[in-house]
Scaffold this motif. Structure first.
Motif, PDB file in Angstrom:
ATOM      1  N   LYS A   1      38.260  81.437   6.777  1.00 16.31           N
ATOM      2  CA  LYS A   1      37.661  80.888   7.971  1.00 16.31           C
ATOM      3  C   LYS A   1      36.494  80.061   7.917  1.00 16.31           C
ATOM      4  O   LYS A   1      35.533  80.673   7.212  1.00 16.31           O
ATOM      5  CB  LYS A   1      37.845  81.993   9.087  1.00 16.31           C
TER       6      LYS A   1
ATOM      7  N   SER B   1      40.801  85.584   5.154  1.00 16.84           N
ATOM      8  CA  SER B   1      41.664  84.680   6.153  1.00 16.84           C
ATOM      9  C   SER B   1      40.791  83.035   5.883  1.00 16.84           C
ATOM     10  O   SER B   1      41.444  82.227   6.388  1.00 16.84           O
ATOM     11  CB  SER B   1      41.409  85.058   7.447  1.00 16.84           C
TER      12      SER B   1
ATOM     13  N   SER C   1      39.448  90.494  19.436  1.00 18.40           N
ATOM     14  CA  SER C   1      38.368  89.485  19.064  1.00 18.40           C
ATOM     15  C   SER C   1      38.664  88.179  18.678  1.00 18.40           C
ATOM     16  O   SER C   1      38.264  86.946  19.423  1.00 18.40           O
ATOM     17  CB  SER C   1      37.215  90.110  18.154  1.00 18.40           C
ATOM     18  N   VAL C   2      39.456  88.139  17.716  1.00 19.88           N
ATOM     19  CA  VAL C   2      39.948  86.802  17.335  1.00 19.88           C
ATOM     20  C   VAL C   2      40.704  85.933  18.232  1.00 19.88           C
ATOM     21  O   VAL C   2      40.490  84.989  18.533  1.00 19.88           O
ATOM     22  CB  VAL C   2      40.986  86.950  16.092  1.00 19.88           C
TER      23      VAL C   2
ATOM     24  N   SER D   1      38.742  89.011   8.572  1.00 19.74           N
ATOM     25  CA  SER D   1      38.986  88.004   9.403  1.00 19.74           C
ATOM     26  C   SER D   1      38.375  86.517   8.997  1.00 19.74           C
ATOM     27  O   SER D   1      38.704  85.486   9.298  1.00 19.74           O
ATOM     28  CB  SER D   1      38.466  88.316  11.012  1.00 19.74           C
TER      29      SER D   1
ATOM     30  N   MET E   1      31.444  89.855  17.542  1.00 23.66           N
ATOM     31  CA  MET E   1      30.921  88.321  17.137  1.00 23.66           C
ATOM     32  C   MET E   1      31.716  87.831  15.810  1.00 23.66           C
ATOM     33  O   MET E   1      32.352  86.628  16.001  1.00 23.66           O
ATOM     34  CB  MET E   1      29.378  88.427  16.945  1.00 23.66           C
TER      35      MET E   1
ATOM     36  N   THR F   1      46.880  84.921   5.697  1.00 26.99           N
ATOM     37  CA  THR F   1      46.964  83.599   5.684  1.00 26.99           C
ATOM     38  C   THR F   1      46.893  83.050   4.080  1.00 26.99           C
ATOM     39  O   THR F   1      47.168  82.086   3.672  1.00 26.99           O
ATOM     40  CB  THR F   1      45.788  82.799   6.360  1.00 26.99           C
TER      41      THR F   1
ATOM     42  N   GLY G   1      38.298  84.475  20.711  1.00 27.38           N
ATOM     43  CA  GLY G   1      37.563  83.356  20.335  1.00 27.38           C
ATOM     44  C   GLY G   1      38.721  82.020  20.106  1.00 27.38           C
ATOM     45  O   GLY G   1      38.267  80.826  20.545  1.00 27.38           O
ATOM     46  N   ALA G   2      39.922  82.374  19.845  1.00 28.71           N
ATOM     47  CA  ALA G   2      40.741  81.148  19.717  1.00 28.71           C
ATOM     48  C   ALA G   2      41.000  80.693  21.234  1.00 28.71           C
ATOM     49  O   ALA G   2      41.163  79.585  21.529  1.00 28.71           O
ATOM     50  CB  ALA G   2      41.990  81.704  19.101  1.00 28.71           C
TER      51      ALA G   2
ATOM     52  N   ILE H   1      40.127  78.240  14.811  1.00 32.35           N
ATOM     53  CA  ILE H   1      41.274  77.996  14.911  1.00 32.35           C
ATOM     54  C   ILE H   1      41.408  77.087  16.019  1.00 32.35           C
ATOM     55  O   ILE H   1      41.312  77.271  17.384  1.00 32.35           O
ATOM     56  CB  ILE H   1      42.504  79.174  15.249  1.00 32.35           C
TER      57      ILE H   1
ATOM     58  N   GLY I   1      34.809  88.532  14.917  1.00 36.21           N
ATOM     59  CA  GLY I   1      36.004  88.282  15.034  1.00 36.21           C
ATOM     60  C   GLY I   1      36.125  86.852  15.940  1.00 36.21           C
ATOM     61  O   GLY I   1      37.067  86.116  15.769  1.00 36.21           O
ATOM     62  N   LEU I   2      35.336  87.047  17.114  1.00 29.50           N
ATOM     63  CA  LEU I   2      35.374  85.432  17.777  1.00 29.50           C
ATOM     64  C   LEU I   2      35.173  84.497  17.050  1.00 29.50           C
ATOM     65  O   LEU I   2      35.746  83.305  17.285  1.00 29.50           O
ATOM     66  CB  LEU I   2      34.204  85.998  18.825  1.00 29.50           C
TER      67      LEU I   2
ATOM     68  N   THR J   1      38.016  78.411  22.053  1.00 26.83           N
ATOM     69  CA  THR J   1      38.303  77.088  21.605  1.00 26.83           C
ATOM     70  C   THR J   1      39.456  76.317  22.461  1.00 26.83           C
ATOM     71  O   THR J   1      38.951  75.117  22.545  1.00 26.83           O
ATOM     72  CB  THR J   1      38.755  77.345  19.957  1.00 26.83           C
TER      73      THR J   1
ATOM     74  N   ALA K   1      35.644  83.893  13.963  1.00 25.66           N
ATOM     75  CA  ALA K   1      37.019  83.485  13.030  1.00 25.66           C
ATOM     76  C   ALA K   1      38.078  82.923  14.025  1.00 25.66           C
ATOM     77  O   ALA K   1      38.576  81.855  13.618  1.00 25.66           O
ATOM     78  CB  ALA K   1      37.388  84.765  12.492  1.00 25.66           C
ATOM     79  N   GLY K   2      37.954  83.397  15.313  1.00 26.10           N
ATOM     80  CA  GLY K   2      39.235  82.909  16.276  1.00 26.10           C
ATOM     81  C   GLY K   2      38.944  81.476  16.633  1.00 26.10           C
ATOM     82  O   GLY K   2      39.770  80.701  16.923  1.00 26.10           O
ATOM     83  N   MET K   3      37.554  81.199  16.587  1.00 25.94           N
ATOM     84  CA  MET K   3      37.160  80.031  17.309  1.00 25.94           C
ATOM     85  C   MET K   3      37.336  78.886  16.164  1.00 25.94           C
ATOM     86  O   MET K   3      37.552  77.660  16.488  1.00 25.94           O
ATOM     87  CB  MET K   3      35.693  80.051  17.649  1.00 25.94           C
TER      88      MET K   3
END
Lengths: 283, 322
Positions: B109, B107, A127-128, B103, B69, A108, A131-132, B78, B71-72, A135, B74-76
């Motif tokens: 985040k 990135s 994992s990412v 991540s 945790m 990014t 998480g997304a 978004i 990674g999660l 959300t 970082a994804g959250m």
């Protein structure tokens, strides 16, 4: 974007494969093998399955999201994003070169539209994506999250931390896929570190698992994706075991790990391009 | 000894800095619906229970799986969430360095990595848990903000400040009960050092629990006729170079004090500033290239040379080198 027919999707695949080979050849580095093997899946996702907007927004609210965990397949992702209109196809010519937004592995950091997180160091993408997906649930967004992983990548411990978490937390708006080509850098996965029965493993972790046995057959891929989608929203994360052939579409690259991270020379490129029709115009 | 000292700051209560985090997170959750909490099986230790109870849908139990945790979290981000992850400092950094690097930091985040039980004052659990390298690892990462507050009130204020700070951040705090000597209503500005005590002969730049030791050291030095300035550097990165240079211009020498390896910590960052801008004597208080061990916080700070008495000795050495 309107859904494409199977024939149209096949034509896009041919062009995308040409793009990948030309990108890797131009800079004499990159990873053609898995890119060629995953072409049908990526084209199916972006040109048929996902609802997404090429006027890129990082948060992606109201859109399906895709994450690539095995980031070395970057050439394929860049080609598909460009062919979808996220950025100009001419930019594909900057792949892996200095000052490019098309980094060796997706990032990014340079602001390339379509990419939401860096990948390359393996094992992190699931994992990412989870998480997304969580959300999306918090935001009452009913769209789905997709993630692609490699089969060799299943050797990373973090993948199984994530697998355990996703079923425990009932992350059922997630469709993960494993590029099940049986190859990794040092050779066949069965020799390097045997994955044994991946289906049983994911089922034991509480996932719904389906196979796409013909991962390089466009109709099978589209059908499998639809089936996967029908399994979402039922309390379990969904896994697609996507059987592909590394290097598919080029006779001398197919089915071997030798083209994992090796670029074709001029002669090999000409030979390969001779096997792939130029359908949308080379960049 | 402390009882007879004329301290510039006093306290009526001791509390752990991790409770400042827990209470700050609860308040942050009330103020901003995008705040979410993740914890790797240490909800009680991190004092995240109150947040979990009030916002069950915004709290995510991850189990003993720290890589996942990060990674999660970082994804959250978004989709607009502001994740605060909680585990011990050791498992918040060294165990998951690559996940944070790729991540979160690379990135860019908006993840807040909140780390308890840092440093020697973790105490009896010993060296496996007493991480002394975390600040170094985190400050080396591009895009990462690194904050080490000094008491309960400052930890709470720092936690709240992070809600409005966009970008990756590392918040380090600890386990033991510690004097509360900064105001409850303090303004916390990330990257802005706080001058605690004015002085003219030597500057003590301290962070975390050792700010209190620096305050005790100032009183001890004053009894001997030495005027020490005490500056609380709660943000290791970005470092408040201006505050450092302004103070050193006046005092001409300094001591850095932190509960961390000397190599890679606050003192190391200050040394770089002084070397580049204003070469001056600097004595570095911290752990000198060794692991910790079991013991009480007080015993450990004494054995490893991190308490007020050691700061006093270091201040005299610095002055002698002027």
């Amino acid at each position: 974007m309107e859904k494409q027919s199977i024939d149209q999707l096949k034509q896009i695949c041919s062009q995308v494969r040409r793009d990948c080979l030309r990108m890797v050849h131009a800079v004499q580095s990159g990873h053609p093998g898995a890119a060629l093997g995953l072409t049908e899946y990526f084209v199916g996702l972006y040109f048929n399955e996902m609802k997404h907007d090429n006027k890129f927004n990082m948060d992606g609210k109201g859109e399906d999201l895709f994450f690539l965990s095995n980031g070395h397949v970057s050439a394929l992702w860049y080609s598909v994003l460009a062919r979808c209109g996220y950025f100009n196809t001419e930019e594909l010519g900057t792949f892996r070169k200095l000052n490019s937004r098309l980094q060796g592995h997706p990032a990014t950091h340079e602001g390339l539209p379509g990419i939401r997180i860096a990948s390359g160091s393996l094992g992190q993408g699931l994992s990412v994506a989870i998480g997304a997906a969580q959300t999306k649930k918090l935001n009452n967004d009913d769209k789905l999250v997709y993630v692609m992983m490699g089969d060799g990548e299943q050797q990373e411990g973090q993948v199984w931390e994530a697998a355990m978490y996703a079923s425990h937390h009932k992350v059922d708006n997630l469709i993960a896929a494993i590029d099940y080509n049986g190859q990794q850098i040092d050779g066949p996965t069965s020799k390097v570190m045997d994955l044994l029965n991946l289906r049983s493993k994911y089922e034991a972790f509480g996932w719904e698992v389906i196979d796409i046995k013909e991962g390089n057959d466009m109709a099978s891929v589209v059908e499998g994706m639809a089936k996967a989608k029908s399994l979402t929203g039922k309390g379990k994360p969904v896994m697609i075991l996507l059987y592909t052939e590394m290097g598919y579409g080029v006779d001398f690259m197919v089915g071997t790990h030798k083209w994992h991270g090796v670029a074709p020379n001029d002669e090999q490129l000409a030979n390969a391009l001779g096997q792939l029709e130029e359908t949308l115009g080379d960049y | 000894m402390e009882k007879t000292l004329d301290l510039k700051y006093t306290f009526t209560e001791k509390k752990d800095t991790r409770s400042g985090f827990g209470d700050g997170l609860l308040e942050a959750g009330r103020r901003n619906p995008n705040v979410v909490g993740l914890c790797a099986d240490l909800t009680g230790s991190l004092k995240m229970n109150a947040f979990e109870k009030e916002f069950p849908e915004r709290f995510f139990q991850v189990g003993i799986a720290e890589a996942n945790m990060i990674g999660l979290a970082a994804g959250m981000t978004i989709g607009g969430k502001i994740p605060f992850t909680g585990t011990f400092a050791n498992f918040s950094t060294g165990r998951v360095y690559d996940q944070i690097r790729q991540s979160v930091a690379y990135s860019e985040k908006n993840v807040k990595i909140c780390a308890s039980h840092a440093g020697l004052t973790l105490g009896e659990d010993g060296a496996t848990h007493q991480i002394l390298e975390d600040v170094g690892m985190m400050k080396m990462l591009p895009n990462m903000t690194v904050i080490v507050p000094c008491d309960y009130n400052q930890t709470k204020a720092a936690t709240l400040a992070l809600v409005n700070h966009v970008g990756p951040a590392y918040l380090r705090f600890g386990r033991p009960s510690w004097p509360i000597f900064t105001p409850a209503d303090q303004k916390f500005e990330i990257g802005k050092a706080i001058k605690m005590i004015e002085g003219t002969d030597v500057t003590i730049f301290a962070t975390g629990h050792l700010v209190w030791e620096a305050i005790v050291a100032e009183a001890m030095l004053r009894e001997e006729g030495i005027s020490a300035e005490v500056i609380n550097i709660h943000t290791i990165k970005p470092l408040d170079e201006e505050a450092i240079l302004t103070s050193i211009s006046k005092t001409g020498c300094a001591v850095s004090a932190e509960e961390h390896q000397i190599n890679g910590g606050l003192g190391d960052s200050i040394a770089q500033v002084l070397a580049r801008k204003q070469p001056s004597p600097l004595e570095l208080i911290g752990v000198n290239d060794s692991f910790g061990e079991s013991g009480t916080p007080t015993q450990l700070l004494e054995k490893y040379g991190l308490n007020a008495e050691n700061i006093v000795k270091a201040a005299k050495r610095a002055i002698a080198r002027k």
